[in-house]
Design a protein around this motif. Structure first.
Motif, PDB file in Angstrom:
ATOM      1  N   LYS A 160      23.735   2.311 -29.261  1.00  0.00           N
ATOM      2  CA  LYS A 160      23.457   3.736 -29.814  1.00  0.00           C
ATOM      3  C   LYS A 160      22.348   3.731 -30.970  1.00  0.00           C
ATOM      4  N   THR A 161      22.595   2.574 -31.773  1.00  0.00           N
ATOM      5  CA  THR A 161      21.517   2.750 -33.026  1.00  0.00           C
ATOM      6  C   THR A 161      21.003   1.380 -32.984  1.00  0.00           C
ATOM      7  N   ALA A 162      20.200   0.877 -33.814  1.00  0.00           N
ATOM      8  CA  ALA A 162      19.406  -0.275 -33.866  1.00  0.00           C
ATOM      9  C   ALA A 162      20.621  -1.162 -34.479  1.00  0.00           C
ATOM     10  N   ALA A 163      21.659  -0.906 -35.217  1.00  0.00           N
ATOM     11  CA  ALA A 163      22.690  -1.750 -35.724  1.00  0.00           C
ATOM     12  C   ALA A 163      23.365  -2.174 -34.649  1.00  0.00           C
ATOM     13  N   ASP A 164      23.497  -1.857 -33.621  1.00  0.00           N
ATOM     14  CA  ASP A 164      24.416  -2.350 -32.268  1.00  0.00           C
ATOM     15  C   ASP A 164      23.424  -3.386 -31.657  1.00  0.00           C
ATOM     16  N   LEU A 165      22.242  -3.547 -31.977  1.00  0.00           N
ATOM     17  CA  LEU A 165      21.277  -4.668 -31.495  1.00  0.00           C
ATOM     18  C   LEU A 165      21.933  -6.020 -32.060  1.00  0.00           C
TER      19      LEU A 165
END
Length: 320
Positions: free
Chosen positions: A136-141
């Motif tokens: 959902k967000t870049a943190a989830d990468l």
């Protein structure tokens, strides 16, 4: 970029750059009224639309330059091509240019190339995922596989920064190298979890239902200057007048492209395979005539922190 500078370093150390000036059938035309035949190494992407538009509008011809563009696969071909004299000028992203500079490759930027729009969700480069992805967000990468067109270059640098700004560990992202045109299929097959892409792949993937999770150029720096036109230091010393006229023509081309987006969309079909329908939907970048030096300094700092450079880039030597 691991393939980038094995040849470039050799060129720089060899010291035999006699061919680095204009081609043998060209000469300085400043006062003589002659015409310089100039080859420019470019990548056939949306970023270089202004130089093709400027050629059509006569901005180079008006300055006694007969312009030819030759496509390269990227910095790995264009930077050494400029140093050896295959091209008089070239186009490359700033991370590639800084990698070259830290290897003492004798190059100098002469004009801005392309810049971010500075708008979240409305830029020409981004990380995208499939519509049903749990990301959902870049943190989830973090811990995921993300495709980039070249490892240890601008793609992974700006993506790591997006992850950091979203609260994740930017060092813990697994990058996979592949050409931009292959990324949509890799996403759909699940070979990668996300893809860092630029236009036209960005609009193509979104049209197929993909979602953007990070505007990476926007996250990296305010109004990031992404790329530039450059030449060899030898040509700069041997024919400063040609470099001056070329730079003036590029700047006129950049200003015209920035003010005439519909003409940009039209010229794309003359040097790419982008059809009119897709061209009408593309997010165009910005084409300022000034390099945003603070943004390049930020990009240098990010790349150094990520271990991309062999030393600290000397921007005083690289920038105009």
């Amino acid at each position: 970029m691991r393939r980038l500078l094995s040849g470039m370093a050799a060129l720089a150390l060899a010291g035999s750059l006699a061919a680095c000036g204009t081609s043998s059938d060209s000469g300085s035309s400043g006062d003589s009224g002659g015409v310089d035949k100039v080859k420019v190494g470019v990548i056939p992407i949306i970023d270089v639309a202004p130089i093709y538009l400027g050629q059509q509008k006569g901005f180079f011809k008006n300055r006694n330059i007969e312009l030819t563009m030759e496509s390269g696969q990227g910095g790995a071909a264009i930077v050494p091509g400029v140093v050896s004299g295959q091209f008089q000028f070239g186009f490359s992203n700033f991370t590639s240019l800084m990698i070259a500079q830290t290897k003492n490759v004798p190059i100098k930027t002469v004009a801005a190339g392309v810049a971010s729009t500075g708008e979240q969700g409305k830029d020409f480069g981004a990380v995208v995922v499939t519509k049903d992805s749990p990301i959902k967000t870049a943190a989830d990468l973090v811990g995921k596989k993300v495709s980039v067109n070249t490892l240890k270059n601008i793609g992974d640098t700006v993506t790591r920064e997006s992850v950091r700004k979203a609260g994740g560990d930017g060092a813990n992202v697994n990058f996979v190298e592949m050409p931009f045109p292959n990324m949509q299929a890799a996403l759909e097959k699940g070979d990668v979890d996300a893809a860092w892409v630029v236009e036209p792949q960005l609009s193509t993937i979104k049209a197929a239902g993909g979602r953007e999770v990070a505007s990476t150029f926007v996250d990296a720096a305010d109004d990031l200057t992404v790329a530039a036109y450059f030449t060899s230091t030898k040509l700069l010393a041997d024919d400063a007048d040609l470099v001056k006229r070329f730079t003036e023509a590029v700047n006129e081309s950049l200003a015209y492209a920035d003010a005439n987006p519909e003409e940009v969309r039209t010229v794309l079909s003359t040097y790419t395979k982008i059809d009119a329908a897709l061209g009408a939907k593309l997010v165009l970048p910005k084409w300022p005539t000034q390099i945003n030096e603070p943004s390049v300094q930020t990009l240098a700092k990010l790349g150094e922190g990520d271990g991309i450079f062999s030393g600290t880039p000397d921007l005083e030597k690289l920038l105009p």
